[in-house]
Structure formats: C-alpha cells, structure tokens
Design a protein around this motif. Sequence first.
Motif, PDB file in Angstrom:
ATOM      1  N   ALA A 122      35.922  35.440  59.831  1.00  0.00           N
ATOM      2  CA  ALA A 122      36.622  35.262  58.563  1.00  0.00           C
ATOM      3  C   ALA A 122      35.572  35.288  57.462  1.00  0.00           C
ATOM      4  N   LEU A 123      35.778  36.158  56.486  1.00  0.00           N
ATOM      5  CA  LEU A 123      34.817  36.335  55.401  1.00  0.00           C
ATOM      6  C   LEU A 123      35.540  36.432  54.066  1.00  0.00           C
ATOM      7  N   PHE A 124      34.815  36.104  53.012  1.00  0.00           N
ATOM      8  CA  PHE A 124      35.160  36.534  51.659  1.00  0.00           C
ATOM      9  C   PHE A 124      34.255  37.724  51.326  1.00  0.00           C
ATOM     10  N   VAL A 125      34.826  38.758  50.710  1.00  0.00           N
ATOM     11  CA  VAL A 125      34.037  39.834  50.118  1.00  0.00           C
ATOM     12  C   VAL A 125      34.344  39.825  48.618  1.00  0.00           C
ATOM     13  N   LEU A 126      33.348  39.534  47.811  1.00  0.00           N
ATOM     14  CA  LEU A 126      33.517  39.449  46.363  1.00  0.00           C
ATOM     15  C   LEU A 126      33.001  40.739  45.733  1.00  0.00           C
ATOM     16  N   VAL A 127      33.813  41.358  44.902  1.00  0.00           N
ATOM     17  CA  VAL A 127      33.450  42.616  44.260  1.00  0.00           C
ATOM     18  C   VAL A 127      33.379  42.393  42.746  1.00  0.00           C
ATOM     19  N   ASP A 128      32.188  42.524  42.185  1.00  0.00           N
ATOM     20  CA  ASP A 128      31.965  42.371  40.743  1.00  0.00           C
ATOM     21  C   ASP A 128      32.334  40.979  40.229  1.00  0.00           C
ATOM     22  N   ALA A 199      42.824  43.143  50.629  1.00  0.00           N
ATOM     23  CA  ALA A 199      42.465  43.193  49.218  1.00  0.00           C
ATOM     24  C   ALA A 199      43.521  42.466  48.386  1.00  0.00           C
ATOM     25  N   THR A 200      43.085  41.527  47.569  1.00  0.00           N
ATOM     26  CA  THR A 200      44.006  40.795  46.702  1.00  0.00           C
ATOM     27  C   THR A 200      44.122  41.542  45.379  1.00  0.00           C
ATOM     28  N   VAL A 201      45.340  41.905  45.016  1.00  0.00           N
ATOM     29  CA  VAL A 201      45.592  42.729  43.826  1.00  0.00           C
ATOM     30  C   VAL A 201      46.808  42.185  43.085  1.00  0.00           C
ATOM     31  N   VAL A 202      47.055  42.745  41.920  1.00  0.00           N
ATOM     32  CA  VAL A 202      48.281  42.462  41.176  1.00  0.00           C
ATOM     33  C   VAL A 202      49.306  43.538  41.517  1.00  0.00           C
ATOM     34  N   GLY A 203      50.506  43.133  41.889  1.00  0.00           N
ATOM     35  CA  GLY A 203      51.589  44.089  42.058  1.00  0.00           C
ATOM     36  C   GLY A 203      51.770  44.661  43.443  1.00  0.00           C
ATOM     37  N   GLY A 227      39.480  43.102  38.073  1.00  0.00           N
ATOM     38  CA  GLY A 227      39.982  43.080  39.431  1.00  0.00           C
ATOM     39  C   GLY A 227      39.245  44.062  40.320  1.00  0.00           C
ATOM     40  N   LEU A 228      39.897  44.517  41.359  1.00  0.00           N
ATOM     41  CA  LEU A 228      39.252  45.416  42.322  1.00  0.00           C
ATOM     42  C   LEU A 228      39.319  46.864  41.851  1.00  0.00           C
ATOM     43  N   PRO A 229      38.230  47.612  41.994  1.00  0.00           N
ATOM     44  CA  PRO A 229      38.278  49.048  41.704  1.00  0.00           C
ATOM     45  C   PRO A 229      39.252  49.763  42.644  1.00  0.00           C
ATOM     46  N   ALA A 230      39.795  50.872  42.162  1.00  0.00           N
ATOM     47  CA  ALA A 230      40.767  51.625  42.962  1.00  0.00           C
ATOM     48  C   ALA A 230      40.168  52.077  44.290  1.00  0.00           C
ATOM     49  N   ALA A 231      38.909  52.480  44.281  1.00  0.00           N
ATOM     50  CA  ALA A 231      38.279  52.950  45.517  1.00  0.00           C
ATOM     51  C   ALA A 231      38.207  51.845  46.558  1.00  0.00           C
ATOM     52  N   VAL A 232      37.988  50.617  46.125  1.00  0.00           N
ATOM     53  CA  VAL A 232      37.935  49.492  47.059  1.00  0.00           C
ATOM     54  C   VAL A 232      39.322  49.209  47.617  1.00  0.00           C
ATOM     55  N   MET A 233      40.335  49.258  46.773  1.00  0.00           N
ATOM     56  CA  MET A 233      41.700  49.041  47.257  1.00  0.00           C
ATOM     57  C   MET A 233      42.080  50.083  48.305  1.00  0.00           C
TER      58      MET A 233
END
Length: 272
Positions: A122-128, A199-203, A227-233
């Motif tokens: 179990a990990l967190f990956v933090l982007v920006d 990936a945690t996102v809006v919508g 939030g997350l870049p599209a490429a990461v999503m």
Amino acid sequence: MAGSDREVLSARNPRIATLRRLSGRRSARTEADRFVIDGPRLVGEAVAAGIVIDEVYVPVGALAAPDIAALVDELDTLGVAVFVLAPDLFASVASTESPQPAIAVARPPSGGLDALIADADALFVLVDVADPGNAGTLVRVAEAAGIGGVIACGNAVEWWNPKVVRAAAGSLFRVPVAVAHDPSAVLAALSARGVVTVATVVGSERGFDACDYRGPVAIVLGGEAHGLPAAVMRSATTTVSIPMQGAVESLNVAMAGAVCAFELARQRRLGP
C-alpha cells in the motif's frame, strides 16, 4: 556532561553557518545529505526510530528543564555531540519564529524508490504536491492508516524540508519515502508488479469507496493547484472521486488522501 561544562558556541563558529544553511537551503541539505529536526519531542522520536543524529544544539537556559536534561543525557549515552548556544543566537539559526529548545542535524534514512516499488503493498504516490504541510500530513496519514510508503513525483516538495519534517510529526522517521521524476513511469513500474494504481480525480463515475483496496494498491494524489495531469490519469489502473455536496468541488489533497487511506484501512480490517 553537566551543562556548565559544555562548549558554548559563538556566532563565528563555522558550525553555526552550516546549521543556517541546512535550515534554509535545499541545496545545502542535498549536498550534505543532512536535514534539520526542530524541537525536543521530534528529536526524541528520531532517536527512538533509529535516525542517525550528528549533533544537537540547545539554548543555554534550557538545560535546566527536566525534559531537555533527559534528552541530553540520552544523547550523551549515544555519543551525540551537544552544543550550547546563547538564546539570541539559537533563535537566529532556528527555522521557526518561536523555536523549541532543541535543533538536531540528522542523516536521512537509507532506502529508495526501487525498494518501495519492489515491496509495494500500500503506497501513496504524490504528483506535484508542493505544499510542505500537505506532504508532511500525508506521511502522517500513511502511518496512521497502515500505508507502507510515500513516493513524491514531478514538481514535488523536498522530503527533508524542515516544514515537512514538522508537519509529519515524527512519521517521516518511520515511513519510507522516495522521489521520482516521472509519475507515469512510477505507475507503470507498479502495474508491472501487479499493483493497482488508483488515481483520485474530480468527476470520476466511480466513488472512492467502490474500489477494492485489499490487494497491493497505490493511491495517486495530484497537486494543490491543478490535480493530476491527464497523462497520469491515463496511466492509472482506475480513477475514483470523493462525492461532494453543496458547491464544494474538491478537498484539500491531504484531506482527500486521508479519506481514501482510511477506506483502505477499513476494508483491510474487514478482511477478504
């Protein structure tokens, strides 16, 4: 060693200039592979966690306080050098406006990205995630929820920034952390080891509590501004959202991470 027998450093001592650089400059911490711990409680937690401490500084008047005296005795037993500063000099080298009466210079724990990925459960990956308070809080959340490590990617905060160390409240000494440049490469490496990347996102049409967190999983969180870049999503196994009411669109990244992390913890307590 009694307080009266300890060396009282002057402002001209080269250790003082080094301490200032470590407190204030990321480049100095990176070059020296050292970081600063503020406050006797955090210094004590670092000692208990096995963090290697090179030296500790205390204001001369604090040595009479029972908690400081006990900490200094423990440091003496471990062979850690303890230096005494005049109160005004101590305040000038601290990284906070109202410093607590101990500052340590310590070495970051060993480990790295490859080890975290190889052992991922179990990990967190933090982007920006660039805010030190959020980054430190997420490390604390990780420990509290049973998440085994945190990877910071992209334009991320420095793990050993004094503000991150304070916000993590000791968890940074116990939870493995790592840094990576390319978040999509990290997600690909995790997926290759059978880790589900969420990936945690809006919508998203999928709620955070509709995901199965009981197997190897990484919760991916985006930065405060965008939030997350599209490429990461696109690189993630799945996306989830936290349902909102009212006019609120999203939560602070540390709050969102906590919501998902404790859903993970809840599911794992229940078992298969």
